[in-house]
Structure formats: C-alpha cells, structure tokens
Motif scaffolding. Sequence first.
Motif, PDB file in Angstrom:
ATOM      1  N   ARG A   1       0.495  -1.024  -0.452  1.00  0.00           N
ATOM      2  CA  ARG A   1       0.136  -0.329  -0.458  1.00  0.00           C
ATOM      3  C   ARG A   1       0.932   0.914   0.248  1.00  0.00           C
ATOM      4  O   ARG A   1       0.706   2.179  -0.494  1.00  0.00           O
ATOM      5  N   ALA A   2       2.497   1.355   0.601  1.00  0.00           N
ATOM      6  CA  ALA A   2       3.111   2.251   0.839  1.00  0.00           C
ATOM      7  C   ALA A   2       2.556   3.385  -0.923  1.00  0.00           C
ATOM      8  O   ALA A   2       3.613   3.567  -1.143  1.00  0.00           O
TER       9      ALA A   2
ATOM     10  N   GLN B   1       1.378   3.892  -3.241  1.00  0.00           N
ATOM     11  CA  GLN B   1       0.119   4.882  -3.443  1.00  0.00           C
ATOM     12  C   GLN B   1       0.679   6.672  -2.718  1.00  0.00           C
ATOM     13  O   GLN B   1       0.256   7.249  -3.285  1.00  0.00           O
ATOM     14  N   ASP B   2       1.940   6.291  -1.574  1.00  0.00           N
ATOM     15  CA  ASP B   2       1.488   7.208  -1.030  1.00  0.00           C
ATOM     16  C   ASP B   2       3.176   7.119  -0.274  1.00  0.00           C
ATOM     17  O   ASP B   2       4.313   8.003   0.765  1.00  0.00           O
TER      18      ASP B   2
ATOM     19  N   GLY C   1       4.746   9.881  -1.375  1.00  0.00           N
ATOM     20  CA  GLY C   1       4.950  11.556  -1.177  1.00  0.00           C
ATOM     21  C   GLY C   1       5.607  11.321   0.699  1.00  0.00           C
ATOM     22  O   GLY C   1       6.295  12.388   0.673  1.00  0.00           O
ATOM     23  N   VAL C   2       4.951  10.731   0.887  1.00  0.00           N
ATOM     24  CA  VAL C   2       4.545  10.953   2.654  1.00  0.00           C
ATOM     25  C   VAL C   2       6.329  10.088   3.221  1.00  0.00           C
ATOM     26  O   VAL C   2       6.288  10.351   4.469  1.00  0.00           O
ATOM     27  N   LEU C   3       6.341   9.176   2.535  1.00  0.00           N
ATOM     28  CA  LEU C   3       8.275   8.299   3.129  1.00  0.00           C
ATOM     29  C   LEU C   3       9.352   8.790   3.162  1.00  0.00           C
ATOM     30  O   LEU C   3       9.594  10.414   2.066  1.00  0.00           O
ATOM     31  N   PRO C   4      10.240   8.508   3.954  1.00  0.00           N
ATOM     32  CA  PRO C   4      11.554   9.231   3.484  1.00  0.00           C
ATOM     33  C   PRO C   4      12.227   8.547   1.858  1.00  0.00           C
ATOM     34  O   PRO C   4      13.664   9.387   1.443  1.00  0.00           O
TER      35      PRO C   4
ATOM     36  N   CYS D   1      11.870   4.178   7.525  1.00  0.00           N
ATOM     37  CA  CYS D   1      10.483   4.406   8.293  1.00  0.00           C
ATOM     38  C   CYS D   1       9.430   3.907   9.200  1.00  0.00           C
ATOM     39  O   CYS D   1       9.589   4.695   9.463  1.00  0.00           O
ATOM     40  N   HIS D   2      10.507   3.123   9.646  1.00  0.00           N
ATOM     41  CA  HIS D   2       9.373   1.990  11.053  1.00  0.00           C
ATOM     42  C   HIS D   2      10.782   2.361  12.446  1.00  0.00           C
ATOM     43  O   HIS D   2      11.040   2.389  12.774  1.00  0.00           O
TER      44      HIS D   2
END
Lengths: 701, 273
Positions: B24-25, B27-28, B30-33, B81-82
């Motif tokens: 799912r990541a 899709q997004d 933009g919000v991940l480093p 990320c985590h």
Amino acid sequence: VLAAVISAATPSFAETDGQATFGAQWWDQNRTEAKFREYREVPRGGFLESFLISERQGPWAATLSGRNATFEDGVYHLMLARGIRWRLDMGYQEIPHLFSQIARSSFTEVSPGTFRLPDSLQRTNQEFPTRYVATMTDLLATANRVALSTRTDVSQARLRARPVKGFRFEVKGTERKRTGHQAMSALFGFDNTTELAIPIAQRTTDVDGIAHYERGAMRVQAVAGISRFTNHVDALIWDNPRRYTNDTTRTNSARGPNSGRLGFAPDNTVLRGSLGLGLRLPRAAMFAATLGVSEGRQDDAFLPYTINPLIPQSSLDSLPARSLDGKLRTLTQDYRLTGQPLERVRGVLRFHDENVTSDTPVHAFTGFSPTDVSFSVNRRENHAFESSRSTLGADVTMDLVSWADLSLLAEYRRRTRAEREVEADKETVVGGRLWMEPLEALAFMGSFQHGDRKEDAFDPAVMTAAGEQVNLRRYDVANRKQDIGQATLEYSIGSRIETAVDYAYTRSRYDDATFGLQRAEEHLVIADATFKATKHLELTGGYGFNQLDTRQASQQSGSGSTPATDWWANLRDRTVFVFTRDSWWAIPNKLQITGDYTFSRAFGVYHLSNNPLVPSIPAAVDVPPTLYRRHEVMLESRWTLRPNFDIGLRAGYDQFDVTDFATQNVPLLGGTSTAATAIYLGDSIQSYVAHRYAVMVYRRF
Amino acid sequence: VGSEACKECHEKQFREFSSSSHGRAEQDQGVLPVEHGCETCHGAGSLHVAADGDEQAPGFRSIVNPAKLPASEANAGCLTCHNTGEQFYWQSSSHAREEVACVQCHSMHSSKDPSHTKLLKTERTSELCATCHRSKHLTTSKSAHMPIKEGSMDCASCHNPHGAVGPRQLRANTVNDLCTSCHADKRGPMLWEHAPVRESCVNCHEPHGANNDRVLTSKRPYLCQRCHVARGHPSTLYDFPDLVSNRLLNRSCTNCHSQIHGSNSPSGRYFTR
C-alpha cells in the motif's frame, strides 16, 4: 451461518482473498473442573475457528479477521486503510476466566454486592450457638450452585495517519469491561469467616493520542492520555450467619452485628503524558530522551467505620474526611546514548528514573473497626506512600573476532521509599556476556551478572511498631546478593537436525535475614530439537526442568520458662516439562498428520522444622506435598480435497491430576483457628480427564 | 528497474508484497522518506535483471537478500520508515544490542499471523518469542498462568519487542503501571496501602506463570510469612496441625485479609474491610 457464507464466497473481486476454518466438535469431561476451560470456551457443535477476508481496491484496503466467532473467547479485528496515509484498526475481544463450576453458597444476592441469609437461620444460630455446626451443615447441604467466572470484553479502536512527510499521529481508545463473580472472603473474627461469590462489574476506559514529528536528524514524539476506572459495585454487605441482632460483645463467638460491610476497589483516574526526543549523532550514535508525567486520582466516598449501628462511630460524621482526595504523581525520566565509538565497540549509556510523590492529604483516624464487632481506639494516619527508583547503566559490546563478541554490563540502582523499615537502598550490578559462533552450525552464549544490594539504614522501630520481630528482614528491601547466570548452546547436525539447550540460574541470598526469606535458588534447563527425518516428516521435541528452592525462618515467642524457638521452612517447587510437535505428510500434498503433546508436572515440597528446646514445644511436621500434572494431546489429520479446500479430523486428550492440601477438598463448612466454622464456597480444584473430537473444514479463497 | 520488472520472475512474492501494508505504501510515496518498491530492500536490480536468470552471470548475485546481511545493515533499511511509535526506542533495545534482525521475526512475503498486519513469521507472537526465549515456554505452561497459550494474550501484550522506556521492554514506564493498565482495580491510590504492592506487583506475583494460585511466587501462607511472622498471630511457620484451619486451607491468609492489594475503607488498615 457466518462460516457458510465465508466458505461459499466466490471471489468477486480480483483482489479479494481470505480463509475460513470451521467445523463441528464434541467433547466430554469426567469431572466439572474449571481448569479445562479456564481461559477459553471449548465449543460443542458447530464453530468458526478462524476467518479472514481481505480486499483491496485502488488505494483502499480492508481486512476482517477473527477467531472463535460467537464464542466467549472470540476475537475480531477490522482494518481499513487508504494507502499508508490513513489506517483504522478496530477490535473486539472477549477473555473468559472460569474459576469453578462447583462452588455453592446459601447466601442470596438480593442486589449487586448485598448477600442475605434467612432471618430464621440467623435467629436460630444466635439463640442456640452450640448447635451452630449442625444447623449450618443442614443449611449448606442444600446450598445452591453459584457461578465463579469473569469475562473481560475489550473493545479497541486505533487511528493512525501520516498526513504529510515527517509528521504522523495516532489516536487510540480501549475499553475493558469486566463482569462476573469471583470468590472473596470476609470476616467477623477468626472463627467467623465467610466466603462469597462477589459481583464484578468494572469498566476501564483509556484514550491516548500520539504525535510524531521528524526533521533531519531529529525526531520528537508526544503522548497524552487518560485512563478512567469505574467500579459499579461499591461495597460488599453480607449477613452474619451467627447473629440476628446487633451486638458489640467481644467475648463469645456469636458476636458482632447482624451484617458486615467491606469496601470494594475505588474508582480512579490517571492522566498521563510524555515527550520523547530522538537525535541522530555522528558515528552512528543516537540520543533518546523521554520525560513522562502521570497523575493518579482517587476520590471515592468513604464508607463509615462500621455498619454496626451500636458502635457510636458508625456515622460518617466520625470520620476526619468524607473521601481520600488521593493524588499520586509519577515523574519518569529516561536518557539513552547509543553509539559505536570504535569500529569494533558499540554500547549504550542509560539513565532511568521513576519518582512517585504523593499529594494525598493525611487524615487522622481515631481508630478502626476491622470486623464490625467493636471499635478500637487507636489514632492512626493514612499512608502517604512515596518512592523512587533510579538506574544508571552502561552496556558495552566488543567484537573480538568476526565470530565472537563480549559484552560488559555495569549498573547502579538506587531506590527510596516512605513508611518502611528501609527507606533507601542501593545496588551495584556487574556482568558480562560472551557470544560465539565459531561454525555456521554452532553458536554459544553465556552470561553472568552479580548484584549487591545494600540498605542505607534499617529502622528497627518500624518493625517494633508493626508488632514484628526486629531481626526480620523483608526480602523486597533486605540486603541481597544476587547471581544470575545463563547459557545457550545451539547446534545443527547437518541440514536435518537442529538442537538447542538453555540453562538459567538465579541465586538470591539475604544474609542479614535472621528471620524472613533467607535464600532463593532457581535452576532452569530446557532443551529442544527438530529432526527433519525426510522431506515429509518433521519431528520437534523438548524437555524442560525447573527447580526453585527457598528457605525462610521465623521465631516462636517464648513465654515463662519456655524459651523462644526458631522455625524454618524449606520449600521446593520442581517442574518437569515435555513437549513434542510433529508433522508428517503421509501422502505428499494430500494427507498431512500432525501431533502435539505437552506434559507438565509440578511438585511442591514443604519441609518445616523447628528447634524444640523444651518438650512442651512439639516438633514441626511437614505439610503434605502438592502435585499438579497435565497431559495435553492433539492429533489432526488433514486431507486436501482440492486446491484451497481441506477437510480434517481432530482428536484431543487432556488429563489433569492434582494433589493440593489447600485448594482440594475444600468443604462448605471448614476449619478456622479454633473450630470448624468457616463458610467456604467449596470451589475445590479437581483432577479430570477430557476428550475432544472435531471435524474441520479449511477453505481459502 | 522498478517493481514491475521483478514481478516477471517473482510473481508470488510480488503478489504477497502488494497485498501487504508495504504494498500500500506505493500509493503514498510522498509521505515516505525513501522511494518505495522491491529495490528499497533488495538494492538496485538492474544487474540482476540483466543476468536474465543466469545464475552464473556476475550480476545475478548483485541482488541483496536482507536475511543474509548483518543485522545492523539489514535493519537500517527498515528503520528508515519504522522509527516512531512502537519502534521509537529500537536502537537502545536489548534486541538491537543482541543484533536481532527485523527479518528474524517478520516476513515481508509470507507472513503467518492471522490478520497479516504484523507480518510475523509464526501464527502467534508468543510462539515466535519462544524460539529464542525457550525458558518462557516452560513457565507459561505452569499450572497458574496468563491466558497466553489459550491465545487471549501474547508476549507483546506486556513487552514491546522493539524497545521501550520501561524496564525489560515493558509497555509502560513501570511494572505497576503495566499491571494496572488491565487490573485497574488495584491502581488506587488507596487509603491504606500495602507497601510492597505499591512498589512492585512482581514482589509477590510471577507474571510468566507459577505453580501457585494467582501466579504467586510462593504458596500462601509462606509467601506472606516471608514478611509477616508475628503481628497478632502465632509466629510459627504454619505446619501440618494447621491444615485443619484457615491458616492453610483454601485462600490461607487472604481468607481474612481479602483486601491485600490495599483498602479504601477507614477500617481497612489490616486489609479485612
């Protein structure tokens, strides 16, 4: 119905998948012992063991899963997500706790927490106290079964979001509702104790919010929350089986009021918050700091000193306050520096501190009525309990060679507390750990640590005021030398056999304890092995042994010409544990047979001794040993009819054997210190044998 | 090369990855480093793809398998990320210190936890923990235990395997904060406190399991008599003749002192009211 619907579901969306496991079960048990279903419902008839439906459409994803649906130990979880920006998890879980199915009581619960006996019975016992045992024996012979079980319903919701890069937040709420009945004793004196199935109706609600911000090398995390506990039953009120009218005489066994009252756990609220900071530093170092505060409040209305109206202090006006207005504040600090100062050296420097301070007002109580029989004038102030606990520690790991490293540990611990005979102590702990993996198939880890705890000062006046022996040292605050050792060996023989052995050892010595706990020594060994005999046969098994030996001492007071006499108790608690878990594909990819077996045997020995200096003191006699033994077997054969569709047969066997002087054969009318007059619920633990058979269907889609 | 190129040969892994939270990541981004896809964890795939399945070609083995990397290297990718919430204290956790790799417990491609949300390598968390913490397999099987083997709780109910502020990676600042998060009726503050209860629940209870009722560390009355030997009672250690009395029978000392966790009743100084 749910099982059938899920099973019959044909994937209508390309990205829908899931599974359902359901079946029908029959079981029997030769005695109604609660242990068999202690924390679970063992279903009879049809049941849905587990299910999962997962669907994804564009950025949206949803998963519904659960197990033991519609049963008392059901678990359900729903996850909804949109990409990774938004995610909502909702869950519901039921946790049963069955204590007994054979408890009986002659009391009638007329309203939550209020238990009554027939007036005629109280009158008879008051007028004919010498017939008490016979009268109560007759009454208890017809006592009704009472349920002794609780259920905790846990509802949860959690929303997580990453609306923009570097920022995340989370809100979560949990509600725990606990209902049911559990055993509790109450008394009007040593020779008039009564056990009742008290109602449990409690609710705890927690709400927390977490926000996290990250920029460059810095991370910040803030948490705020509230927790509220509500007890819906405030007090236990129960009839005195010995009296119909109130009394304050202290000279006979048929004394006291016609009913007693005892306060249940008060409502309380906790507000909490914390702020965490993470900072990435050069040389792979990291600094983390956390500051947390919480405040617990409790302001439930006090009960009067007594329910006995003949005691002048039975009015609320006799109390110095109407409620406690209790406030406990906890300040937590935690700082850690993690890093790798040298190429082969890495470590953590850490400091943790918890400081509990009290803002609870101190009230002066003029006395108390511990059994509602009379009022003892004895001025006493309530506790304003405060404590602190700090740990400063360092862990350093050195890579000796590529296949071995050595770690060293040093810690300094400091504790303070109020209202105790030892108000401050400190402990130094040093230790080391060696890890080696000289071969790919062989790994070893051994560790040892030694702690030395010392009190700052011991105040014998506190012990004297408490009526205790001054040479008694209580183990939670006593001087202690503690050694903890541990070793693990893992070895693979070829690609088929993997073995591992763990050994753990803890020895605590309280050398200054002339009385109280003097030493505790524990050994634990557990070994397991997996043998992949063929591509289709895998055998796993293990054996464990645990032994805990303790020694404690006391002193019988002397009187007249009889000198004081020392007593000792040497207790041994030994557990043997065996398990196997085997899997065999009898027909590859078609028929799989699995077997699980667990055996545990706990044997307790209670050796009492004394030092009789004069013939008038009888020699101590051991208490009988206790035994808890359990065999649990589960066999399953599973046949794959077609891809994604299996059927199975299960057979289970459960045998529990118990010998326990305290909890076995508990009578309804039992012993007190002076006579057989205590009223129990008779919720004895029992040996049993149970069988289970089930037909299962496994469906994946 | 992009994840689609990987799909051609590794369809099963691609499908499982796509249906997981990691999938799912995509899709997004933009919000991940970091850019998200197969190459995030497995490294640049161009040489591997160019090898076209030829295991002898030099580029074939250029692809990274995190399971074969040293733990610190393998974990670095995950921690990109985590690094918040559950994982905020990872670096100073005992698991990080012992060089436990994320992929020792988690599987990106074939998770076995029922809801597939934790991406665990075993069906139950406690089963996973017992692969290293073997002794807990024994203690949680003792006669008195938490509902762990029945599945209503697991090790992660109390411990955060990714690190925590509290001692022993507990999910609360203190032992008592953790215990009273479920057993809130013991939380108080009470009018009359039982000091060792207020200081630490594990003074009397062994939460992993015990052979004594209520997971007590020793059988009553001997547990109580470690600290109380005289007050208003015979100061002998209770022996066989006491079997007929409520000093040893049933709930022993708590037959009378039933409010042992503290009392809010003005007459509850000895925990009988």
